[in-house]
Design a protein around this motif. Structure first.
Motif, PDB file in Angstrom:
ATOM      1  N   SER A 185       0.813  -1.206   0.000  1.00 43.74           N
ATOM      2  CA  SER A 185       0.000   0.000   0.000  1.00 43.74           C
ATOM      3  C   SER A 185       0.851   1.264   0.000  1.00 43.74           C
ATOM      4  O   SER A 185       0.322   2.355  -0.133  1.00 43.74           O
ATOM      5  N   GLY A 186       2.165   1.146   0.168  1.00 41.58           N
ATOM      6  CA  GLY A 186       3.023   2.324   0.234  1.00 41.58           C
ATOM      7  C   GLY A 186       3.181   2.838   1.648  1.00 41.58           C
ATOM      8  O   GLY A 186       3.918   3.772   1.891  1.00 41.58           O
ATOM      9  N   THR A 187       2.491   2.236   2.611  1.00 35.33           N
ATOM     10  CA  THR A 187       2.596   2.646   3.998  1.00 35.33           C
ATOM     11  C   THR A 187       3.931   2.184   4.551  1.00 35.33           C
ATOM     12  O   THR A 187       4.334   1.061   4.335  1.00 35.33           O
ATOM     13  N   ILE A 188       4.599   3.063   5.261  1.00 34.87           N
ATOM     14  CA  ILE A 188       5.912   2.732   5.798  1.00 34.87           C
ATOM     15  C   ILE A 188       5.775   2.067   7.166  1.00 34.87           C
ATOM     16  O   ILE A 188       6.080   0.909   7.321  1.00 34.87           O
ATOM     17  N   ASN A 189       5.362   2.785   8.173  1.00 32.35           N
ATOM     18  CA  ASN A 189       5.308   2.260   9.533  1.00 32.35           C
ATOM     19  C   ASN A 189       4.071   2.754  10.262  1.00 32.35           C
ATOM     20  O   ASN A 189       3.585   3.844  10.013  1.00 32.35           O
ATOM     21  N   VAL A 190       3.624   1.952  11.202  1.00 31.60           N
ATOM     22  CA  VAL A 190       2.466   2.285  12.018  1.00 31.60           C
ATOM     23  C   VAL A 190       2.851   2.089  13.478  1.00 31.60           C
ATOM     24  O   VAL A 190       3.466   1.086  13.833  1.00 31.60           O
ATOM     25  N   THR A 191       2.512   3.063  14.320  1.00 29.91           N
ATOM     26  CA  THR A 191       2.744   2.966  15.753  1.00 29.91           C
ATOM     27  C   THR A 191       1.416   3.185  16.466  1.00 29.91           C
ATOM     28  O   THR A 191       0.637   4.048  16.076  1.00 29.91           O
ATOM     29  N   HIS A 192       1.190   2.398  17.513  1.00 30.07           N
ATOM     30  CA  HIS A 192      -0.064   2.455  18.265  1.00 30.07           C
ATOM     31  C   HIS A 192       0.209   2.825  19.719  1.00 30.07           C
ATOM     32  O   HIS A 192       1.201   2.397  20.289  1.00 30.07           O
ATOM     33  N   TRP A 193      -0.702   3.591  20.290  1.00 31.19           N
ATOM     34  CA  TRP A 193      -0.703   3.865  21.722  1.00 31.19           C
ATOM     35  C   TRP A 193      -2.095   3.548  22.234  1.00 31.19           C
ATOM     36  O   TRP A 193      -3.090   3.723  21.528  1.00 31.19           O
ATOM     37  N   ARG A 194      -2.176   3.123  23.476  1.00 31.42           N
ATOM     38  CA  ARG A 194      -3.470   2.912  24.107  1.00 31.42           C
ATOM     39  C   ARG A 194      -3.332   3.197  25.594  1.00 31.42           C
ATOM     40  O   ARG A 194      -2.256   3.078  26.178  1.00 31.42           O
ATOM     41  N   HIS A 195      -4.446   3.564  26.185  1.00 30.95           N
ATOM     42  CA  HIS A 195      -4.464   3.810  27.619  1.00 30.95           C
ATOM     43  C   HIS A 195      -4.649   2.469  28.316  1.00 30.95           C
ATOM     44  O   HIS A 195      -5.471   1.654  27.870  1.00 30.95           O
ATOM     45  N   PRO A 196      -3.920   2.205  29.399  1.00 27.13           N
ATOM     46  CA  PRO A 196      -4.028   0.891  30.040  1.00 27.13           C
ATOM     47  C   PRO A 196      -5.377   0.615  30.703  1.00 27.13           C
ATOM     48  O   PRO A 196      -5.752  -0.551  30.865  1.00 27.13           O
ATOM     49  N   GLU A 197      -6.123   1.658  31.059  1.00 32.08           N
ATOM     50  CA  GLU A 197      -7.386   1.454  31.775  1.00 32.08           C
ATOM     51  C   GLU A 197      -8.608   1.976  31.034  1.00 32.08           C
ATOM     52  O   GLU A 197      -9.723   1.555  31.327  1.00 32.08           O
ATOM     53  N   LEU A 198      -8.408   2.893  30.112  1.00 36.30           N
ATOM     54  CA  LEU A 198      -9.532   3.501  29.397  1.00 36.30           C
ATOM     55  C   LEU A 198      -9.480   3.106  27.926  1.00 36.30           C
ATOM     56  O   LEU A 198      -8.405   2.911  27.373  1.00 36.30           O
ATOM     57  N   PRO A 199     -10.641   3.019  27.273  1.00 31.32           N
ATOM     58  CA  PRO A 199     -10.663   2.615  25.861  1.00 31.32           C
ATOM     59  C   PRO A 199     -10.358   3.770  24.901  1.00 31.32           C
ATOM     60  O   PRO A 199     -11.191   4.181  24.096  1.00 31.32           O
ATOM     61  N   VAL A 200      -9.145   4.302  25.004  1.00 30.06           N
ATOM     62  CA  VAL A 200      -8.705   5.402  24.150  1.00 30.06           C
ATOM     63  C   VAL A 200      -7.457   4.943  23.414  1.00 30.06           C
ATOM     64  O   VAL A 200      -6.520   4.420  24.030  1.00 30.06           O
ATOM     65  N   TYR A 201      -7.444   5.128  22.090  1.00 31.56           N
ATOM     66  CA  TYR A 201      -6.369   4.614  21.243  1.00 31.56           C
ATOM     67  C   TYR A 201      -5.880   5.707  20.299  1.00 31.56           C
ATOM     68  O   TYR A 201      -6.670   6.494  19.797  1.00 31.56           O
ATOM     69  N   LEU A 202      -4.579   5.709  20.036  1.00 31.57           N
ATOM     70  CA  LEU A 202      -3.979   6.646  19.101  1.00 31.57           C
ATOM     71  C   LEU A 202      -3.081   5.849  18.168  1.00 31.57           C
ATOM     72  O   LEU A 202      -2.282   5.035  18.614  1.00 31.57           O
ATOM     73  N   THR A 203      -3.235   6.069  16.866  1.00 36.29           N
ATOM     74  CA  THR A 203      -2.435   5.381  15.865  1.00 36.29           C
ATOM     75  C   THR A 203      -1.787   6.419  14.957  1.00 36.29           C
ATOM     76  O   THR A 203      -2.451   7.354  14.518  1.00 36.29           O
ATOM     77  N   VAL A 204      -0.494   6.232  14.688  1.00 34.48           N
ATOM     78  CA  VAL A 204       0.243   7.119  13.789  1.00 34.48           C
ATOM     79  C   VAL A 204       0.786   6.276  12.651  1.00 34.48           C
ATOM     80  O   VAL A 204       1.449   5.269  12.874  1.00 34.48           O
ATOM     81  N   THR A 205       0.486   6.690  11.432  1.00 30.82           N
ATOM     82  CA  THR A 205       0.975   6.006  10.235  1.00 30.82           C
ATOM     83  C   THR A 205       1.852   6.972   9.463  1.00 30.82           C
ATOM     84  O   THR A 205       1.421   8.054   9.088  1.00 30.82           O
ATOM     85  N   ARG A 206       3.099   6.560   9.228  1.00 35.00           N
ATOM     86  CA  ARG A 206       4.050   7.381   8.480  1.00 35.00           C
ATOM     87  C   ARG A 206       4.044   6.922   7.028  1.00 35.00           C
ATOM     88  O   ARG A 206       4.390   5.790   6.722  1.00 35.00           O
ATOM     89  N   ASN A 207       3.600   7.792   6.153  1.00 35.14           N
ATOM     90  CA  ASN A 207       3.605   7.554   4.715  1.00 35.14           C
ATOM     91  C   ASN A 207       4.705   8.408   4.092  1.00 35.14           C
ATOM     92  O   ASN A 207       5.248   9.288   4.749  1.00 35.14           O
ATOM     93  N   PRO A 208       5.029   8.192   2.829  1.00 32.46           N
ATOM     94  CA  PRO A 208       6.121   8.978   2.219  1.00 32.46           C
ATOM     95  C   PRO A 208       5.908  10.490   2.254  1.00 32.46           C
ATOM     96  O   PRO A 208       6.854  11.228   2.493  1.00 32.46           O
ATOM     97  N   ASP A 209       4.678  10.955   2.056  1.00 36.97           N
ATOM     98  CA  ASP A 209       4.437  12.392   1.972  1.00 36.97           C
ATOM     99  C   ASP A 209       3.606  12.962   3.107  1.00 36.97           C
ATOM    100  O   ASP A 209       3.327  14.160   3.128  1.00 36.97           O
TER     101      ASP A 209
END
Length: 155
Positions: free
Chosen positions: A94-118
């Motif tokens: 797909s051209g996607t380079i890397n994906v990093t995920h964060w989540r809260h240990p007790e609450l259902p909150v999630y953050l995802t960062v995807t690094r693409n070329p541009d």
């Protein structure tokens, strides 16, 4: 009668659609400055955004709000790998380079960062409880993260 029934169904759908707020925010940060064709040719060109700067801000905001980084079994990239991946040799189909995920240990909150070329794509999600209602703590954290990301990241 058929038209009246269809109208009632449409009105009911619209009423219920307005009751369920969205708990997902998407933000794209372009790493390449936009070219304005109508701009003065003598004007100073905008500087490109450094991906490492963006990723450091995201990391600090996530950590300050109690989110913890986690990776799935097939993801083993560090923050510097994501920032420095300008070449597409390690990219998937797909051209996607890397994906990093964060989540809260007790609450259902999630953050995802995807690094693409541009660009860098941020996805902030909050999962409501079984009844479809957000927990007040998770909703507050979700809103706080969104506000901080919008305030500290380039537009």
């Amino acid at each position: 009668m058929k038209t009246l029934t269809q109208l009632l169904i449409i009105i009911t759908c619209l009423l219920f659609a307005g009751c369920n707020p969205s708990y997902s925010t998407e933000r794209v940060i372009s790493l390449v400055p936009a070219v304005d064709e109508t701009a003065d040719p003598n004007a100073v060109a905008a500087e490109p955004v450094d991906p490492l700067d963006v990723l450091i801000v995201v990391e600090k905001i996530a950590a300050a709000n109690g989110l913890e980084m986690y990776q799935t079994a097939d993801e083993e990239a560090s923050l510097l790998d994501i920032a420095d991946s300008d070449d597409l040799l390690d990219a998937d189909d797909s051209g996607t380079i890397n994906v990093t995920h964060w989540r809260h240990p007790e609450l259902p909150v999630y953050l995802t960062v995807t690094r693409n070329p541009d660009d860098i794509l941020l996805l902030l999600n909050h999962t409501p409880n079984e009844a479809g209602k957000p927990t007040p703590e998770a909703k507050k954290l979700y809103e706080t993260l969104g506000e901080q990301l919008n305030a500290q990241l380039p537009q």
